[in-house]
Design a protein around this motif. Structure first.
Motif, PDB file in Angstrom:
ATOM      1  N   ALA A  95      38.707  44.250  28.325  1.00 57.21           N
ATOM      2  CA  ALA A  95      38.421  42.829  28.136  1.00 57.21           C
ATOM      3  C   ALA A  95      37.095  42.444  28.774  1.00 57.21           C
ATOM      4  CB  ALA A  95      39.553  41.997  28.731  1.00 57.21           C
ATOM      5  N   ILE A  96      36.788  43.054  29.923  1.00 55.02           N
ATOM      6  CA  ILE A  96      35.505  42.784  30.574  1.00 55.02           C
ATOM      7  C   ILE A  96      34.363  43.273  29.695  1.00 55.02           C
ATOM      8  CG2 ILE A  96      34.100  43.282  32.605  1.00 55.02           C
ATOM      9  CD1 ILE A  96      36.648  43.582  34.207  1.00 55.02           C
TER      10      ILE A  96
ATOM     11  N   VAL B 281      31.510  33.139  29.922  1.00 55.94           N
ATOM     12  CA  VAL B 281      31.590  34.562  30.272  1.00 55.94           C
ATOM     13  C   VAL B 281      32.282  34.723  31.621  1.00 55.94           C
ATOM     14  CG1 VAL B 281      30.272  36.645  30.811  1.00 55.94           C
ATOM     15  CG2 VAL B 281      29.570  35.189  28.909  1.00 55.94           C
ATOM     16  N   TYR B 282      31.906  33.903  32.586  1.00 58.80           N
ATOM     17  CA  TYR B 282      32.555  33.956  33.901  1.00 58.80           C
ATOM     18  C   TYR B 282      34.053  33.692  33.784  1.00 58.80           C
ATOM     19  CZ  TYR B 282      27.994  34.010  36.236  1.00 58.80           C
ATOM     20  OH  TYR B 282      26.738  34.357  36.682  1.00 58.80           O
ATOM     21  N   TRP B 283      34.424  32.691  32.989  1.00 59.57           N
ATOM     22  CA  TRP B 283      35.850  32.383  32.809  1.00 59.57           C
ATOM     23  C   TRP B 283      36.573  33.581  32.184  1.00 59.57           C
ATOM     24  CZ3 TRP B 283      34.578  27.116  30.050  1.00 59.57           C
ATOM     25  CH2 TRP B 283      34.075  26.229  30.998  1.00 59.57           C
ATOM     26  N   SER B 284      35.931  34.224  31.225  1.00 59.74           N
ATOM     27  CA  SER B 284      36.537  35.389  30.579  1.00 59.74           C
ATOM     28  C   SER B 284      36.723  36.521  31.575  1.00 59.74           C
ATOM     29  CB  SER B 284      35.672  35.854  29.405  1.00 59.74           C
ATOM     30  OG  SER B 284      35.513  34.834  28.440  1.00 59.74           O
ATOM     31  N   PHE B 285      35.733  36.711  32.454  1.00 57.46           N
ATOM     32  CA  PHE B 285      35.867  37.720  33.506  1.00 57.46           C
ATOM     33  C   PHE B 285      37.060  37.408  34.408  1.00 57.46           C
ATOM     34  CE2 PHE B 285      31.140  39.176  33.683  1.00 57.46           C
ATOM     35  CZ  PHE B 285      31.347  39.928  32.534  1.00 57.46           C
TER      36      PHE B 285
ATOM     37  N   ILE C 134      42.381  38.549  36.542  1.00 59.25           N
ATOM     38  CA  ILE C 134      43.737  38.088  36.875  1.00 59.25           C
ATOM     39  C   ILE C 134      44.774  38.940  36.160  1.00 59.25           C
ATOM     40  CG2 ILE C 134      45.372  36.190  36.566  1.00 59.25           C
ATOM     41  CD1 ILE C 134      43.073  34.254  37.063  1.00 59.25           C
ATOM     42  N   TYR C 135      44.506  39.247  34.894  1.00 60.24           N
ATOM     43  CA  TYR C 135      45.427  40.094  34.137  1.00 60.24           C
ATOM     44  C   TYR C 135      45.604  41.444  34.830  1.00 60.24           C
ATOM     45  CZ  TYR C 135      46.194  44.033  31.040  1.00 60.24           C
ATOM     46  OH  TYR C 135      46.604  45.224  30.531  1.00 60.24           O
ATOM     47  N   ASN C 136      44.479  42.051  35.236  1.00 60.16           N
ATOM     48  CA  ASN C 136      44.560  43.371  35.866  1.00 60.16           C
ATOM     49  C   ASN C 136      45.291  43.314  37.199  1.00 60.16           C
ATOM     50  OD1 ASN C 136      42.992  45.695  34.429  1.00 60.16           O
ATOM     51  ND2 ASN C 136      41.709  43.882  34.114  1.00 60.16           N
ATOM     52  N   ILE C 137      45.050  42.262  37.968  1.00 57.25           N
ATOM     53  CA  ILE C 137      45.731  42.136  39.266  1.00 57.25           C
ATOM     54  C   ILE C 137      47.238  42.009  39.082  1.00 57.25           C
ATOM     55  CG2 ILE C 137      46.025  40.642  41.264  1.00 57.25           C
ATOM     56  CD1 ILE C 137      43.034  40.044  41.134  1.00 57.25           C
ATOM     57  N   VAL C 138      47.651  41.142  38.140  1.00 54.23           N
ATOM     58  CA  VAL C 138      49.082  40.938  37.888  1.00 54.23           C
ATOM     59  C   VAL C 138      49.716  42.220  37.348  1.00 54.23           C
ATOM     60  CG1 VAL C 138      50.767  39.654  36.523  1.00 54.23           C
ATOM     61  CG2 VAL C 138      48.811  38.465  37.533  1.00 54.23           C
ATOM     62  N   GLY C 139      49.033  42.850  36.386  1.00 50.19           N
ATOM     63  CA  GLY C 139      49.567  44.077  35.807  1.00 50.19           C
ATOM     64  C   GLY C 139      49.696  45.182  36.832  1.00 50.19           C
TER      65      GLY C 139
ATOM     66  N   ILE D   6      51.472  47.720  25.606  1.00 50.29           N
ATOM     67  CA  ILE D   6      51.388  46.489  24.807  1.00 50.29           C
ATOM     68  C   ILE D   6      50.437  45.493  25.459  1.00 50.29           C
ATOM     69  CG2 ILE D   6      52.710  44.490  24.020  1.00 50.29           C
ATOM     70  CD1 ILE D   6      55.139  46.350  23.725  1.00 50.29           C
ATOM     71  N   LEU D   7      50.491  45.411  26.767  1.00 52.11           N
ATOM     72  CA  LEU D   7      49.651  44.446  27.478  1.00 52.11           C
ATOM     73  C   LEU D   7      48.174  44.822  27.431  1.00 52.11           C
ATOM     74  CD1 LEU D   7      51.804  43.732  30.660  1.00 52.11           C
ATOM     75  CD2 LEU D   7      51.430  42.218  28.692  1.00 52.11           C
ATOM     76  N   MET D   8      47.881  46.128  27.394  1.00 53.60           N
ATOM     77  CA  MET D   8      46.487  46.554  27.452  1.00 53.60           C
ATOM     78  C   MET D   8      45.669  45.997  26.274  1.00 53.60           C
ATOM     79  SD  MET D   8      44.825  50.350  27.975  1.00 53.60           S
ATOM     80  CE  MET D   8      45.628  51.070  26.558  1.00 53.60           C
ATOM     81  N   PRO D   9      46.054  46.235  25.013  1.00 49.86           N
ATOM     82  CA  PRO D   9      45.279  45.612  23.929  1.00 49.86           C
ATOM     83  C   PRO D   9      45.444  44.106  23.872  1.00 49.86           C
ATOM     84  CG  PRO D   9      47.201  46.735  23.050  1.00 49.86           C
ATOM     85  CD  PRO D   9      47.118  47.095  24.489  1.00 49.86           C
ATOM     86  N   LEU D  10      46.617  43.630  24.336  1.00 50.48           N
ATOM     87  CA  LEU D  10      46.851  42.183  24.325  1.00 50.48           C
ATOM     88  C   LEU D  10      45.848  41.463  25.220  1.00 50.48           C
ATOM     89  CD1 LEU D  10      48.685  39.965  23.218  1.00 50.48           C
ATOM     90  CD2 LEU D  10      50.136  40.255  25.236  1.00 50.48           C
ATOM     91  N   SER D  11      45.495  42.080  26.339  1.00 49.27           N
ATOM     92  CA  SER D  11      44.513  41.449  27.229  1.00 49.27           C
ATOM     93  C   SER D  11      43.159  41.327  26.548  1.00 49.27           C
ATOM     94  CB  SER D  11      44.389  42.267  28.517  1.00 49.27           C
ATOM     95  OG  SER D  11      43.782  43.520  28.270  1.00 49.27           O
ATOM     96  N   SER D  12      42.762  42.365  25.816  1.00 42.78           N
ATOM     97  CA  SER D  12      41.483  42.318  25.110  1.00 42.78           C
ATOM     98  C   SER D  12      41.504  41.247  24.036  1.00 42.78           C
ATOM     99  CB  SER D  12      41.184  43.687  24.478  1.00 42.78           C
ATOM    100  OG  SER D  12      41.101  44.683  25.461  1.00 42.78           O
TER     101      SER D  12
END
Length: 834
Positions: free
Chosen positions: A496-497, A777-781, A786-791, A807-813
């Motif tokens: 996603a980054i 861009v900053y908001w997207s980062f 946050i997604y990575n921390i929670v996951g 499932i979450l990995m492509p979902l985050s992107s």
């Protein structure tokens, strides 16, 4: 290859260390590690191939053949030892052929098909080198001038595997250069039909095929996975086995074809001892595939092939979007950045302007003073003085007469010449050559490089987290290790980054382009957001050239005088000259000779035998107070046969919305006006906008450049908005250069953006939205982090199953891409850009 610098040894010595032969060579004064195979068979020092039962020994090193030994001797003799410092066994075994193989290149008819530019002294050739594969190759190929004294410079485009060489014709020949490249193992692909366009088309087709394969496999795997999704209990073992094997088979093309773009990038990155963002992406893809394959083959579970193929598909779609956006709007590597947007042509006896993209062989073009020839052409009338400084590196005029060939990119100095195009603009390879020699990048994006930086440390952090988690569960509950480790590697993906900045900036560039604001590349968006000062040129920038009201003050012009004045200004591209030419309405034109045009001052020449001059009072060396009581307007004085006959007065029509643009910019920008004209319209400009930080008139091009530099010395980030003609130096010096163009105006190669004059009234919106895009861009980062921390929190605790992680990995992107695109368009709509 690893080097250890030692200064106090002077003799050869060798010994074995952990299965590697260590050789000290006194000449480079370094230790060199030679690989030895596990079977203790020596490997070739140059290319790494097995040296054979009876290897060739030279200089305490072993070689597999005389070719590799010869290459080493060449590099050794030219003190090019660093070639072996960038990677282990970087060389390529040369294809030693008899000298007669390339004798056909001595025929000028053959060699001219490959030579892109040639004059009496210098030639330029662009070659495709398929063997180019590592940093050592790049280093060696860009140091060819050390191998041959006739080579002036060589430049590599690694992505295209192309090599551009500029050489002296009196010191070497095209054939000798080819033979030299072959002798060091880099045999070029000699095919005049294999142009960059064809290679690019093949690459695009291959990429589309990768997307198609991924989409097909993704859809069918989803279909075959439906029983697993819909079943509330364990499905029939035979059905699970069948569908599992089908999914495994369908995933193979995705892994070994569609996703190879990421694996290749990751491998190349690791070879250079760097970690780009494709490394964790490739690692994530590999882990999901291996885990899924193990589950299916050992009948443990259904695997995660649906999430895997979906991930690859969406990653490829994102890369396609990025590539298409850059191809459509990035003119940094295309000819449009160097030539006029339009060129004057003669059709049916009439002069008209057409876009350069529709120029075809046989088209008659009129080239004025300081204009650039857009296509390889033959001179049909006039005498040309061509400056090929962008090719030869020397600012030297070359005179060309009727019938001579002029290469695309030559800058003409002198009176109007008529040319006949012999190639389409897109076919002129000189465009690519010119770009190679002007490859400096003034603007670097911190956000675009931030994703690679995050990817580098992200990967190291994930590996550390994975090992720590494995050790922890080893002591607590070993049965959880495999699920926890797999979940961490799957869920923690920086995809996603990687997609955030390209999608946001790509969408921004596309929206700007639809509104007539064309940016060179996405880094300009970020650069615009950082500016705090803006400087405007006046004539042709904030004024409307075509609507300018003109009148002549002086005795009525005779038909002969009108003809003489029109013939002179016809050779100029300055907005005032074009306005005067249209005002005079003269059909019969005579070419002006001995043309001299001074930027920001005026133009002079001879029409027939009569000297004619147009320009400022200083340029004509007159005291206006003797004859003219004031100079409150923009004026151009005229002299014929050394006598002042009057002056042209311009009532400038300022661009629509100028006042609103300036008022909207003043909150975030300090605004200056720089003009080469007199201060006759100072009071009028004060009425339009009284809050200029300063209005500076009578500025020569060098004065504008100096002023921009002075502002930057005060730590200001400056936007320069000009017409691209007399402002080239100031545009180049500024932090962001914007060229305002109408349908004919030439713009400077140094501009970072082109603003269609019809969109000038929303310039403030573009600049303000650049800041908005950076924040998105900053908001997207933040969302991705946050997604990575929670996951990771749940994965480390062993509470996240691998299938849910997949499932979450492509979902985050998908989430980040959808958010960034939607928010960018929503904000653009609110700002009136849609």
């Amino acid at each position: 290859m690893t080097y250890f610098s030692i200064s106090f040894f002077r003799q050869y010595l060798s010994f074995d260390l952990f299965g590697r032969q260590i050789v000290y060579c006194s000449r480079p004064n370094v230790f060199i590690m030679n690989n030895v195979s596990k079977e203790n068979k020596a490997l070739c020092f140059h290319c790494g191939a097995p040296a054979g039962e009876v290897p060739i020994s030279y200089d305490e090193k072993l070689f597999c053949c005389n070719g590799c030994k010869s290459v080493y001797e060449i590099l050794d003799g030219k003190q090019l030892y660093r070639y072996y410092n960038f990677s282990e066994h970087p060389g390529i075994t040369p294809n030693l052929q008899p000298n007669s193989k390339y004798a056909f290149l001595d025929d000028p008819k053959v060699s001219n098909k490959f030579i892109s530019f040639s004059d009496d002294k210098i030639a330029v050739v662009n070659l495709h080198i398929p063997q180019m594969h590592c940093s050592s190759c790049i280093w060696l190929l860009e140091n060819l001038h050390n191998l041959h004294p006739g080579i002036l410079i060589s430049r590599v485009d690694f992505l295209k595997k192309s090599l551009l060489i500029r050489y002296k014709k009196d010191r070497t020949t095209f054939r000798q250069i080819i033979e030299m490249l072959v002798s060091i193992g880099y045999e070029p692909e000699l095919s005049p039909n294999s142009t960059d366009t064809n290679q690019r088309t093949k690459s695009e087709r291959s990429f589309y095929l990768k997307i198609g394969v991924a989409a097909f496999c993704f859809g069918n795997i989803m279909l075959f996975s439906l029983p697993e999704y819909l079943s509330s209990s364990a499905i029939d073992l035979s059905s699970r086995t069948l569908f599992g094997y089908l999914n495994l088979i369908l995933s193979l093309p995705v892994i070994f074809f569609s996703s190879m773009v990421y694996f290749s990038s990751a491998i190349n990155s690791l070879r250079t001892k760097a970690i780009n963002i494709d490394v964790p992406i490739a690692l994530g893809i590999a882990i999901v595939f291996l885990r899924s394959a193990v589950e299916v083959l050992f009948q443990i579970g259904p695997g995660y092939f649906d999430s895997l193929t979906g991930l690859v598909f969406f990653l490829l779609i994102g890369r396609l979007f990025q590539n298409k956006t850059y191809d459509a709007l990035n003119f940094e590597r295309k000819y449009q950045s160097y030539f006029s947007l339009a060129v004057t042509v003669r059709r049916a006896g009439q002069e008209t302007t057409v876009p350069i993209t529709i120029i075809r062989p046989g088209e008659r073009m009129l080239i004025r003073n300081n204009e650039i020839v857009p296509a390889d052409s033959i001179i049909m009338s006039g005498i040309a003085y061509i400056d090929y400084s962008f090719v030869t590196g020397e600012s030297q005029m070359v005179m060309k007469n009727v019938g001579d060939l002029i290469y695309a990119g030559g800058k003409h100095h002198g009176s109007v010449i008529e040319l006949e195009a012999i190639k389409e603009v897109s076919e002129s390879e000189f465009i690519q050559l010119w770009n190679e020699f002007d490859a400096s990048d003034r603007i670097k994006s911190q956000l675009l490089t931030l994703s690679n930086t995050i990817g580098k440390y992200f990967t190291l952090g994930i590996l550390f987290t994975t090992l720590t988690t494995a050790f922890w569960w080893w002591y607590v509950n070993p049965s959880i290790i495999l699920d926890a480790v797999t979940a961490i590697l799957i869920v923690a993906c920086p995809c996603a980054i990687a997609l955030a900045a390209p999608f946001v900036f790509g969408t921004t560039l596309r929206l700007f382009g639809k509104k007539g604001f064309y940016l060179k590349h996405s880094s300009i968006v970020e650069a615009l957001s950082k500016t705090d000062t803006i400087a405007f040129d006046k004539t042709g920038t904030i004024t409307q050239t075509k609507l300018t009201s003109i009148r002549f003050e002086g005795s009525p012009l005779t038909d002969e005088q009108r003809k003489q004045l029109a013939s002179l200004v016809r050779s100029s591209t300055h907005p005032l000259s074009r306005s005067i030419y249209d005002f005079l309405h003269v059909k019969e034109i005579v070419n002006a000779d001995e043309l001299e045009e001074v930027e920001g001052a005026g133009i002079a020449g001879k029409v027939g035998s009569v000297p004619v001059r147009l320009g400022s009072a200083e340029f004509l060396n007159i005291d206006v107070r003797e004859k003219y009581s004031d100079e409150k307007r923009t004026v151009v004085y005229a002299a014929i046969d050394e006598k002042i006959i009057g002056r042209f007065e311009f009532d400038n029509i300022y661009r629509s919305g100028l006042q609103d643009v300036l008022k909207n910019l003043e909150n975030n920008q300090t605004i200056y006006l720089l003009s080469g004209d007199s201060d006759g319209e100072r009071s009028r400009l004060k009425e339009i906008y009284p809050n200029f930080a300063d209005m500076i008139f009578n500025q020569k091009p060098a004065d504008k450049l100096s002023f921009i530099k002075l502002l930057q010395d005060k730590n200001r980030n400056v936007i320069m908005v000009g017409d691209g003609l007399n402002d080239a130096g100031a545009l180049w010096q500024s932090n962001v250069a914007i060229s305002v163009t109408e349908d004919v105006s030439s713009f400077s190669p140094s501009c970072d953006a082109i603003l269609n004059s019809s969109s000038f009234n929303i310039l403030d919106r573009f600049i303000r939205f650049a800041t908005t895009a950076k924040h998105i861009v900053y908001w997207s980062f933040v969302i991705s982090i946050i997604y990575n921390i929670v996951g990771l929190y749940f994965a480390v605790r062993g509470e996240l199953s691998p299938i849910l992680a997949a499932i979450l990995m492509p979902l985050s992107s998908i989430t980040v891409v959808t958010f960034s695109t939607f928010i960018t368009q929503l904000m653009a709509k609110r700002r009136g850009l849609i």
